[in-house]
Design a protein around this motif. Structure first.
Motif, PDB file in Angstrom:
ATOM      1  N   ALA A   1       0.813  -1.227   0.000  1.00 50.79           N
ATOM      2  CA  ALA A   1       0.000   0.000   0.000  1.00 50.79           C
ATOM      3  C   ALA A   1       0.843   1.273   0.000  1.00 50.79           C
ATOM      4  CB  ALA A   1      -0.952   0.005   1.190  1.00 50.79           C
ATOM      5  N   GLU A   2       1.898   1.312   0.807  1.00 44.41           N
ATOM      6  CA  GLU A   2       2.729   2.523   0.846  1.00 44.41           C
ATOM      7  C   GLU A   2       3.444   2.747  -0.480  1.00 44.41           C
ATOM      8  OE1 GLU A   2       2.257   1.168   5.073  1.00 44.41           O
ATOM      9  OE2 GLU A   2       2.831   0.165   3.216  1.00 44.41           O
ATOM     10  N   LEU A   3       3.910   1.669  -1.076  1.00 39.40           N
ATOM     11  CA  LEU A   3       4.551   1.763  -2.383  1.00 39.40           C
ATOM     12  C   LEU A   3       3.559   2.233  -3.435  1.00 39.40           C
ATOM     13  CD1 LEU A   3       7.099   1.173  -4.089  1.00 39.40           C
ATOM     14  CD2 LEU A   3       6.215  -1.166  -4.370  1.00 39.40           C
ATOM     15  N   ARG A   4       2.363   1.675  -3.409  1.00 42.22           N
ATOM     16  CA  ARG A   4       1.332   2.069  -4.380  1.00 42.22           C
ATOM     17  C   ARG A   4       0.970   3.541  -4.237  1.00 42.22           C
ATOM     18  NH1 ARG A   4      -1.076   3.985  -7.774  1.00 42.22           N
ATOM     19  NH2 ARG A   4      -2.873   3.193  -8.939  1.00 42.22           N
ATOM     20  N   ALA A   5       0.928   4.026  -3.000  1.00 38.35           N
ATOM     21  CA  ALA A   5       0.551   5.417  -2.743  1.00 38.35           C
ATOM     22  C   ALA A   5       1.559   6.416  -3.326  1.00 38.35           C
ATOM     23  CB  ALA A   5       0.401   5.648  -1.241  1.00 38.35           C
ATOM     24  N   MET A   6       2.758   5.974  -3.607  1.00 36.00           N
ATOM     25  CA  MET A   6       3.788   6.845  -4.179  1.00 36.00           C
ATOM     26  C   MET A   6       3.613   7.044  -5.684  1.00 36.00           C
ATOM     27  SD  MET A   6       7.042   5.239  -2.173  1.00 36.00           S
ATOM     28  CE  MET A   6       8.231   6.430  -2.745  1.00 36.00           C
TER      29      MET A   6
ATOM     30  N   SER B   1      19.527  -9.924  -6.078  1.00 30.93           N
ATOM     31  CA  SER B   1      20.677  -9.212  -5.537  1.00 30.93           C
ATOM     32  C   SER B   1      20.833  -7.849  -6.209  1.00 30.93           C
ATOM     33  CB  SER B   1      21.949 -10.047  -5.733  1.00 30.93           C
ATOM     34  OG  SER B   1      23.076  -9.336  -5.300  1.00 30.93           O
ATOM     35  N   ASN B   2      20.735  -7.824  -7.527  1.00 30.27           N
ATOM     36  CA  ASN B   2      20.860  -6.562  -8.269  1.00 30.27           C
ATOM     37  C   ASN B   2      19.712  -5.604  -7.952  1.00 30.27           C
ATOM     38  OD1 ASN B   2      23.238  -7.424  -9.511  1.00 30.27           O
ATOM     39  ND2 ASN B   2      22.146  -8.293 -11.250  1.00 30.27           N
ATOM     40  N   PHE B   3      18.498  -6.140  -7.898  1.00 27.28           N
ATOM     41  CA  PHE B   3      17.345  -5.297  -7.574  1.00 27.28           C
ATOM     42  C   PHE B   3      17.461  -4.730  -6.165  1.00 27.28           C
ATOM     43  CE2 PHE B   3      14.582  -7.609 -10.854  1.00 27.28           C
ATOM     44  CZ  PHE B   3      14.570  -6.524 -11.716  1.00 27.28           C
ATOM     45  N   PHE B   4      17.861  -5.565  -5.208  1.00 21.80           N
ATOM     46  CA  PHE B   4      17.981  -5.074  -3.837  1.00 21.80           C
ATOM     47  C   PHE B   4      19.018  -3.965  -3.757  1.00 21.80           C
ATOM     48  CE2 PHE B   4      19.853  -4.727   0.306  1.00 21.80           C
ATOM     49  CZ  PHE B   4      18.736  -4.602   1.109  1.00 21.80           C
ATOM     50  N   ASN B   5      20.182  -4.183  -4.351  1.00 20.71           N
ATOM     51  CA  ASN B   5      21.232  -3.166  -4.295  1.00 20.71           C
ATOM     52  C   ASN B   5      20.781  -1.849  -4.931  1.00 20.71           C
ATOM     53  OD1 ASN B   5      23.010  -4.862  -2.959  1.00 20.71           O
ATOM     54  ND2 ASN B   5      23.932  -5.614  -4.845  1.00 20.71           N
ATOM     55  N   THR B   6      20.086  -1.939  -6.037  1.00 20.91           N
ATOM     56  CA  THR B   6      19.594  -0.732  -6.702  1.00 20.91           C
ATOM     57  C   THR B   6      18.507  -0.064  -5.866  1.00 20.91           C
ATOM     58  OG1 THR B   6      20.127  -1.674  -8.858  1.00 20.91           O
ATOM     59  CG2 THR B   6      18.582   0.177  -8.838  1.00 20.91           C
ATOM     60  N   ALA B   7      17.574  -0.847  -5.349  1.00 21.16           N
ATOM     61  CA  ALA B   7      16.499  -0.287  -4.511  1.00 21.16           C
ATOM     62  C   ALA B   7      17.080   0.338  -3.254  1.00 21.16           C
ATOM     63  CB  ALA B   7      15.483  -1.374  -4.177  1.00 21.16           C
ATOM     64  N   ASP B   8      18.094  -0.288  -2.682  1.00 19.67           N
ATOM     65  CA  ASP B   8      18.719   0.261  -1.484  1.00 19.67           C
ATOM     66  C   ASP B   8      19.386   1.599  -1.788  1.00 19.67           C
ATOM     67  OD1 ASP B   8      19.305  -0.113   1.348  1.00 19.67           O
ATOM     68  OD2 ASP B   8      21.409  -0.220   0.694  1.00 19.67           O
TER      69      ASP B   8
ATOM     70  N   LYS C   1      11.226   0.641   4.371  1.00 23.28           N
ATOM     71  CA  LYS C   1       9.907   0.031   4.147  1.00 23.28           C
ATOM     72  C   LYS C   1       9.542   0.049   2.664  1.00 23.28           C
ATOM     73  CE  LYS C   1       5.667   0.104   6.533  1.00 23.28           C
ATOM     74  NZ  LYS C   1       4.699   0.822   7.348  1.00 23.28           N
ATOM     75  N   GLU C   2       9.727   1.190   2.029  1.00 19.56           N
ATOM     76  CA  GLU C   2       9.407   1.318   0.605  1.00 19.56           C
ATOM     77  C   GLU C   2      10.349   0.448  -0.239  1.00 19.56           C
ATOM     78  OE1 GLU C   2       7.768   4.577   2.890  1.00 19.56           O
ATOM     79  OE2 GLU C   2       9.858   3.926   2.709  1.00 19.56           O
ATOM     80  N   ARG C   3      11.637   0.461   0.133  1.00 17.55           N
ATOM     81  CA  ARG C   3      12.602  -0.403  -0.567  1.00 17.55           C
ATOM     82  C   ARG C   3      12.170  -1.859  -0.466  1.00 17.55           C
ATOM     83  NH1 ARG C   3      17.668  -1.517   2.788  1.00 17.55           N
ATOM     84  NH2 ARG C   3      16.065  -2.761   3.813  1.00 17.55           N
ATOM     85  N   ASP C   4      11.853  -2.287   0.743  1.00 15.82           N
ATOM     86  CA  ASP C   4      11.487  -3.688   0.952  1.00 15.82           C
ATOM     87  C   ASP C   4      10.196  -4.058   0.237  1.00 15.82           C
ATOM     88  OD1 ASP C   4      13.791  -3.873   2.444  1.00 15.82           O
ATOM     89  OD2 ASP C   4      12.758  -3.965   4.386  1.00 15.82           O
ATOM     90  N   GLN C   5       9.237  -3.140   0.193  1.00 12.67           N
ATOM     91  CA  GLN C   5       7.996  -3.414  -0.536  1.00 12.67           C
ATOM     92  C   GLN C   5       8.276  -3.553  -2.036  1.00 12.67           C
ATOM     93  OE1 GLN C   5       4.717  -0.761   0.321  1.00 12.67           O
ATOM     94  NE2 GLN C   5       4.905  -1.090   2.533  1.00 12.67           N
TER      95      GLN C   5
END
Length: 129
Positions: free
Chosen positions: A35-40, A115-122, A87-91
């Motif tokens: 929900a928080e990710l969608r709200a962005m 791994s690549n997605f996590f590093n980029t999202a982080d 929170k947003e990264r993890d969602q």
């Protein structure tokens, strides 16, 4: 000369990248835990979906559609207007993991992409929490 296969080719090219992006935004839109990710995002997710598709196409080793249309991705700068914490990264990452599973990307490829997605999202995080 070495013959390397790109991630783009390994997962099925244009159609597979399109399915991944479609599923990612379907999950984001319909799953309460995102929900928080969608709200962005704007009410219509089509523009976001199209940009992700263009970006992933090039990032996976296929046509560099995003660069052709918008120039260098400058991901961090483009995401700076949004408050992105853990929170947003993890969602975002969790939504992408589910999307990759749902569209049938092979487990060995999913692990590398995770791994690549996590590093980029982080790297997109711009606030604590």
């Amino acid at each position: 000369m070495e013959n390397t296969t790109t991630t783009y080719e390994k997962i099925g090219g244009e159609a597979a990248v399109g399915k991944l992006c479609d599923r990612f935004y379907e999950l984001m839109d319909a799953t309460p835990q995102f929900a928080e990710l969608r709200a962005m995002h704007p009410e219509s997710l089509q523009g976001s979906r199209d940009k992700l598709y263009m970006f992933l196409s090039g990032w996976f080793g296929g046509p560099d559609l995003f660069v052709e249309k918008f120039g260098h991705p400058k991901l961090r700068a483009r995401h700076m207007p949004f408050a992105i914490g853990t929170k947003e990264r993890d969602q975002w990452v969790a939504c992408m993991v589910l999307a990759m599973e749902d569209v049938g990307i092979q487990e060995d490829i999913r692990k590398v992409l995770l791994s690549n997605f996590f590093n980029t999202a982080d790297f997109m995080r711009n606030r604590e929490g």
